[in-house]
Motif scaffolding. Structure first.
Motif, PDB file in Angstrom:
ATOM      1  N   GLU A 112      -5.379  -5.740  -4.247  1.00 60.38           N
ATOM      2  CA  GLU A 112      -4.882  -4.693  -5.129  1.00 60.38           C
ATOM      3  C   GLU A 112      -3.413  -4.412  -4.848  1.00 60.38           C
ATOM      4  O   GLU A 112      -3.004  -4.273  -3.696  1.00 60.38           O
ATOM      5  CB  GLU A 112      -5.714  -3.418  -4.935  1.00 60.38           C
ATOM      6  N   THR A 114       0.235  -2.189  -6.115  1.00 61.79           N
ATOM      7  CA  THR A 114       0.802  -1.064  -6.845  1.00 61.79           C
ATOM      8  C   THR A 114       2.096  -1.520  -7.495  1.00 61.79           C
ATOM      9  O   THR A 114       2.952  -2.118  -6.842  1.00 61.79           O
ATOM     10  CB  THR A 114       1.094   0.122  -5.905  1.00 61.79           C
ATOM     11  N   SER A 116       5.403  -0.302  -9.707  1.00 61.73           N
ATOM     12  CA  SER A 116       6.201   0.846 -10.143  1.00 61.73           C
ATOM     13  C   SER A 116       7.118   0.449 -11.292  1.00 61.73           C
ATOM     14  O   SER A 116       7.650  -0.652 -11.315  1.00 61.73           O
ATOM     15  CB  SER A 116       7.053   1.359  -8.975  1.00 61.73           C
ATOM     16  N   HIS A 150       4.510  -1.597  -1.602  1.00 64.37           N
ATOM     17  CA  HIS A 150       3.469  -1.662  -0.585  1.00 64.37           C
ATOM     18  C   HIS A 150       3.627  -0.476   0.354  1.00 64.37           C
ATOM     19  O   HIS A 150       4.750  -0.110   0.722  1.00 64.37           O
ATOM     20  CB  HIS A 150       3.595  -2.970   0.192  1.00 64.37           C
ATOM     21  N   GLU A 151       2.510   0.127   0.709  1.00 67.10           N
ATOM     22  CA  GLU A 151       2.533   1.274   1.622  1.00 67.10           C
ATOM     23  C   GLU A 151       2.695   0.761   3.054  1.00 67.10           C
ATOM     24  O   GLU A 151       1.830   0.054   3.584  1.00 67.10           O
ATOM     25  CB  GLU A 151       1.230   2.071   1.489  1.00 67.10           C
ATOM     26  N   ARG A 156       6.450   4.045   0.655  1.00 68.33           N
ATOM     27  CA  ARG A 156       6.337   3.009  -0.385  1.00 68.33           C
ATOM     28  C   ARG A 156       7.550   2.092  -0.316  1.00 68.33           C
ATOM     29  O   ARG A 156       8.673   2.512  -0.586  1.00 68.33           O
ATOM     30  CB  ARG A 156       6.242   3.665  -1.770  1.00 68.33           C
TER      31      ARG A 156
END
Length: 240
Positions: A112, A114, A116, A150-151, A156
């Motif tokens: 998964e 993220t 932006s 990516h965290e 972030r």
């Protein structure tokens, strides 16, 4: 993958408008077998474009005259245009390979991710990359940006960005930038695929433009499924 004939016509139309030519310039030149020329005495750059076997030259009359007897294959070499313009203050802007696509396989992430759409992440990513890479990709000129973040330790962090801008309302000029520490992990391929499919969904034909010496970008275009369509050489002209 191969391009639909209609897509090739769209690409030629977009480039004709980009170069200040008539809409049918490329199709007419294909039929006649002649090079397209447009004299522009006020041009700040000289442009030679070879697109699906048809060539176009835009620049001052002295350049058009000097290039008249030089074969297209030789004109496509950046050194030729540079040599012809040197006495007029010509400064090389390089040669770019042109790739196109009207459909691409969708790349799925292995985990998964993220994504932006914000500008701050893209700007931060540029700060993490070598200036040469930043200048060639030109994220600041590509309005639609999709940055994979990516965290890491509660923050972030941008890892890669795929982006595009519209050309003449017909083409999506694509670019991708990846943090050097995160390269060779498929992130560039994924970021480019995300941007490409957003552009396709908007009804645009895809264009990938990269310096002919950028082996990484050339390889990425081919891996994505783009078709080679031509070359563009450009020279910045000095004051007349």
């Amino acid at each position: 993958m191969t391009l639909d004939a209609g897509s090739a016509a769209i690409i030629q139309l977009a480039w004709a408008r980009r170069l200040g030519l008539t809409d049918h310039a490329f199709s007419e030149a294909l039929a006649s077998g002649e090079r397209i020329v447009r004299v522009d005495e006020a041009a700040s750059t000289a442009e030679f474009v070879r697109l699906f076997g048809v060539s176009a030259l835009v620049g001052p009359q002295w350049l058009v005259d000097a290039a008249a007897d030089i074969p297209d294959a030789e004109m496509a070499q950046h050194v030729t245009l540079l040599t012809l313009t040197r006495s007029h203050g010509g400064h090389g802007l390089g040669a770019a390979a042109l790739f196109f696509a009207d459909d691409l396989p969708l790349k799925q992430p292995s985990e998964e991710m993220t994504v932006s759409h914000g500008n701050p992440e893209a700007i931060e990513l540029e700060g993490q990359c070598p200036p040469d890479d930043v200048n060639e990709v030109g994220l600041s000129d590509l309005e639609n940006r999709y940055t994979i973040v990516h965290e890491i330790e509660g923050r972030r962090v941008p890892l890669a960005c795929g982006a595009f801008t519209e050309w003449e309302g017909l083409l999506a000029q694509l670019g991708v930038l990846v943090d050097p520490d995160w390269r060779r992990r498929g992130l560039g391929l994924l970021a480019a695929s995300i941007a490409a499919h957003e552009a396709l969904a908007a009804g645009l034909t895809l264009q990938w433009r990269t310096d002919v010496s950028n082996t990484g970008s050339l390889a990425l275009a081919r891996k994505l499924g783009f078709t080679a369509g031509g070359i563009q050489t450009s020279v910045l002209l000095g004051p007349s």
